[in-house]
Motif scaffolding. Structure first.
Motif, mmCIF file in Angstrom:
data_model
loop_
_atom_site.group_PDB
_atom_site.id
_atom_site.type_symbol
_atom_site.label_atom_id
_atom_site.label_comp_id
_atom_site.label_asym_id
_atom_site.label_seq_id
_atom_site.Cartn_x
_atom_site.Cartn_y
_atom_site.Cartn_z
ATOM 1 N N GLU A 63 23.364 -6.195 -8.041
ATOM 2 C CA GLU A 63 24.810 -5.953 -8.097
ATOM 3 C C GLU A 63 25.170 -4.855 -9.083
ATOM 4 O O GLU A 63 26.268 -4.295 -9.025
ATOM 5 C CB GLU A 63 25.554 -7.239 -8.452
ATOM 6 C CG GLU A 63 25.215 -7.805 -9.830
ATOM 7 C CD GLU A 63 25.870 -9.143 -10.091
ATOM 8 O OE1 GLU A 63 27.122 -9.196 -10.049
ATOM 9 O OE2 GLU A 63 25.151 -10.120 -10.341
ATOM 10 N N PHE A 64 24.248 -4.515 -9.982
ATOM 11 C CA PHE A 64 24.506 -3.475 -10.979
ATOM 12 C C PHE A 64 23.739 -2.190 -10.680
ATOM 13 O O PHE A 64 23.698 -1.287 -11.515
ATOM 14 C CB PHE A 64 24.165 -3.989 -12.377
ATOM 15 C CG PHE A 64 24.907 -5.247 -12.750
ATOM 16 C CD1 PHE A 64 26.281 -5.226 -12.914
ATOM 17 C CD2 PHE A 64 24.229 -6.455 -12.892
ATOM 18 C CE1 PHE A 64 26.976 -6.378 -13.239
ATOM 19 C CE2 PHE A 64 24.921 -7.611 -13.224
ATOM 20 C CZ PHE A 64 26.293 -7.581 -13.389
ATOM 21 N N HIS A 65 23.134 -2.102 -9.515
ATOM 22 C CA HIS A 65 22.391 -0.896 -9.160
ATOM 23 C C HIS A 65 23.342 0.267 -8.870
ATOM 24 O O HIS A 65 24.483 0.081 -8.430
ATOM 25 C CB HIS A 65 21.527 -1.149 -7.926
ATOM 26 C CG HIS A 65 20.300 -1.954 -8.213
ATOM 27 N ND1 HIS A 65 19.272 -2.095 -7.300
ATOM 28 C CD2 HIS A 65 19.917 -2.656 -9.310
ATOM 29 C CE1 HIS A 65 18.327 -2.846 -7.815
ATOM 30 N NE2 HIS A 65 18.696 -3.208 -9.034
ATOM 31 N N THR A 66 22.839 1.476 -9.149
ATOM 32 C CA THR A 66 23.531 2.720 -8.807
ATOM 33 C C THR A 66 22.524 3.622 -8.098
ATOM 34 O O THR A 66 21.379 3.219 -7.848
ATOM 35 C CB THR A 66 24.072 3.418 -10.065
ATOM 36 O OG1 THR A 66 22.953 3.801 -10.903
ATOM 37 C CG2 THR A 66 25.008 2.516 -10.853
ATOM 38 N N TYR A 67 22.924 4.857 -7.823
ATOM 39 C CA TYR A 67 21.995 5.761 -7.148
ATOM 40 C C TYR A 67 20.719 5.947 -7.966
ATOM 41 O O TYR A 67 19.610 5.884 -7.435
ATOM 42 C CB TYR A 67 22.652 7.120 -6.882
ATOM 43 C CG TYR A 67 21.745 8.047 -6.103
ATOM 44 C CD1 TYR A 67 21.720 7.996 -4.718
ATOM 45 C CD2 TYR A 67 20.913 8.950 -6.757
ATOM 46 C CE1 TYR A 67 20.853 8.823 -3.987
ATOM 47 C CE2 TYR A 67 20.054 9.780 -6.046
ATOM 48 C CZ TYR A 67 20.028 9.709 -4.659
ATOM 49 O OH TYR A 67 19.171 10.521 -3.956
ATOM 50 N N THR A 68 20.862 6.181 -9.266
ATOM 51 C CA THR A 68 19.687 6.468 -10.095
ATOM 52 C C THR A 68 19.080 5.231 -10.729
ATOM 53 O O THR A 68 17.971 5.315 -11.271
ATOM 54 C CB THR A 68 20.035 7.468 -11.217
ATOM 55 O OG1 THR A 68 21.106 6.942 -12.002
ATOM 56 C CG2 THR A 68 20.428 8.820 -10.650
ATOM 57 N N TRP A 73 13.443 2.198 -11.001
ATOM 58 C CA TRP A 73 13.980 3.507 -11.388
ATOM 59 C C TRP A 73 15.148 3.315 -12.340
ATOM 60 O O TRP A 73 16.008 2.449 -12.120
ATOM 61 C CB TRP A 73 14.481 4.279 -10.166
ATOM 62 C CG TRP A 73 13.422 4.622 -9.180
ATOM 63 C CD1 TRP A 73 12.927 3.807 -8.191
ATOM 64 C CD2 TRP A 73 12.723 5.862 -9.071
ATOM 65 N NE1 TRP A 73 11.970 4.476 -7.481
ATOM 66 C CE2 TRP A 73 11.821 5.734 -7.989
ATOM 67 C CE3 TRP A 73 12.788 7.069 -9.777
ATOM 68 C CZ2 TRP A 73 10.976 6.775 -7.607
ATOM 69 C CZ3 TRP A 73 11.953 8.105 -9.379
ATOM 70 C CH2 TRP A 73 11.061 7.946 -8.310
ATOM 71 N N ILE A 74 15.197 4.128 -13.398
ATOM 72 C CA ILE A 74 16.351 4.128 -14.296
ATOM 73 C C ILE A 74 16.741 5.569 -14.601
ATOM 74 O O ILE A 74 15.882 6.446 -14.740
ATOM 75 C CB ILE A 74 16.097 3.350 -15.608
ATOM 76 C CG1 ILE A 74 14.814 3.821 -16.301
ATOM 77 C CG2 ILE A 74 16.047 1.851 -15.346
ATOM 78 C CD1 ILE A 74 14.570 3.135 -17.639
ATOM 79 N N GLU A 153 6.281 4.570 -2.982
ATOM 80 C CA GLU A 153 6.495 3.526 -1.982
ATOM 81 C C GLU A 153 7.783 2.743 -2.239
ATOM 82 O O GLU A 153 8.125 1.852 -1.463
ATOM 83 C CB GLU A 153 5.303 2.561 -1.977
ATOM 84 C CG GLU A 153 3.956 3.230 -1.765
ATOM 85 C CD GLU A 153 3.820 3.886 -0.403
ATOM 86 O OE1 GLU A 153 4.527 3.459 0.533
ATOM 87 O OE2 GLU A 153 2.999 4.816 -0.271
ATOM 88 N N THR A 154 8.482 3.023 -3.317
ATOM 89 C CA THR A 154 9.710 2.300 -3.636
ATOM 90 C C THR A 154 10.906 2.952 -2.953
ATOM 91 O O THR A 154 10.793 4.013 -2.345
ATOM 92 C CB THR A 154 9.943 2.244 -5.159
ATOM 93 O OG1 THR A 154 10.042 3.580 -5.675
ATOM 94 C CG2 THR A 154 8.790 1.529 -5.859
ATOM 95 N N ALA A 206 18.184 12.633 -16.487
ATOM 96 C CA ALA A 206 16.797 12.218 -16.695
ATOM 97 C C ALA A 206 16.554 10.967 -15.848
ATOM 98 O O ALA A 206 17.385 10.068 -15.801
ATOM 99 C CB ALA A 206 16.539 11.913 -18.161
ATOM 100 N N LEU A 207 15.424 10.928 -15.185
ATOM 101 C CA LEU A 207 15.084 9.835 -14.274
ATOM 102 C C LEU A 207 13.677 9.364 -14.579
ATOM 103 O O LEU A 207 12.761 10.183 -14.695
ATOM 104 C CB LEU A 207 15.184 10.329 -12.834
ATOM 105 C CG LEU A 207 14.944 9.327 -11.715
ATOM 106 C CD1 LEU A 207 16.093 8.305 -11.642
ATOM 107 C CD2 LEU A 207 14.820 10.058 -10.376
ATOM 108 N N LEU A 208 13.505 8.053 -14.735
ATOM 109 C CA LEU A 208 12.181 7.500 -15.024
ATOM 110 C C LEU A 208 11.790 6.482 -13.966
ATOM 111 O O LEU A 208 12.630 5.727 -13.475
ATOM 112 C CB LEU A 208 12.158 6.824 -16.398
ATOM 113 C CG LEU A 208 12.303 7.762 -17.598
ATOM 114 C CD1 LEU A 208 13.686 7.610 -18.207
ATOM 115 C CD2 LEU A 208 11.218 7.483 -18.645
#
Length: 213
Positions: A63-68, A73-74, A153-154, A206-208
């Protein structure tokens, strides 16, 4: 140590715009000079690790997910002071206890000796031997992400036409570029096999993601 590494174990107040909210959720590992990846880029980005690694980070908090910010992925916006602004609600991270003993021990040893060591081996090997064979702060800086990684694969939009250069895509289709990869368990025992940091220079995002065997 790689010249691109500005600082090892940076202070949370230098990494996060909201260090109190980051709190138990994220561990600051190392700060990377962006100009070593692309001479036209400026600023410093940070390798960080979630404290809770039982399954993919973000599992169960959809419910707290966003595009990034989604499972495994964070994402963060990098501000002018080189601090991270988390691109989701902090409730994305599960409210679970974390034992910081090994992480804090490794941080203390690094500050005392300038080396990253595997603290779980201290009951079997002298500290001097471990200091002579330090763990790598970063595995690679810049370039491509070789091979077909597990994180491919995610569920994240990726450019996969070249299996030797798989990279994530921003919401507008812009390419994220590989900045640095580190071995997660070099920092704390439950860390990922690899922590991979990407950067999109226009939005300064920044994306991890995290590679698990």
């Amino acid at each position: 140590m790689n010249n691109a590494v500005r600082e090892v174990f940076p202070d949370a107040t230098d990494v996060f715009a909201a260090p109190a909210e980051a709190g138990q959720a994220l561990l600051p590992l190392a700060s990377i000079d962006l100009s070593h990846v692309d001479p036209e880029w400026t600023g410093t980005v940070h390798l960080v690790s979630p404290t809770v690694t039982d399954g993919y980070v973000g599992d169960g908090t959809e419910e707290f997910h966003t595009y990034t910010c989604r499972a495994n992925w964070i994402g963060f916006r990098l501000d002018e002071s080189n601090r991270y602004h988390f691109l989701a609600d902090w409730r994305y991270f599960p409210d679970e206890p974390y034992d910081p003993t090994h992480f804090e021990h490794r941080k203390a040893l690094h500050r005392a000796h300038g080396a990253l060591v595997e603290t779980r081996w201290l009951d079997r090997q002298p500290l001097a031997d471990l200091l002579a064979r330090p763990l790598a702060v970063v595995e690679s800086v810049g370039g491509t992400t070789p091979g077909w990684p597990n994180w491919a694969e995610t569920d994240f939009p990726l450019a996969t036409d070249d299996e030797e250069d798989v990279h994530p895509l921003a919401e507008d289709g812009s390419r994220f570029h590989h900045v640095a990869t580190t071995v997660g368990w070099h920092w704390h025992p439950e860390g990922a096999d690899r922590i991979v940091l990407f950067f999109e220079p226009v939005s300064r995002t920044a994306l991890l993601t995290f590679d698990w065997s």
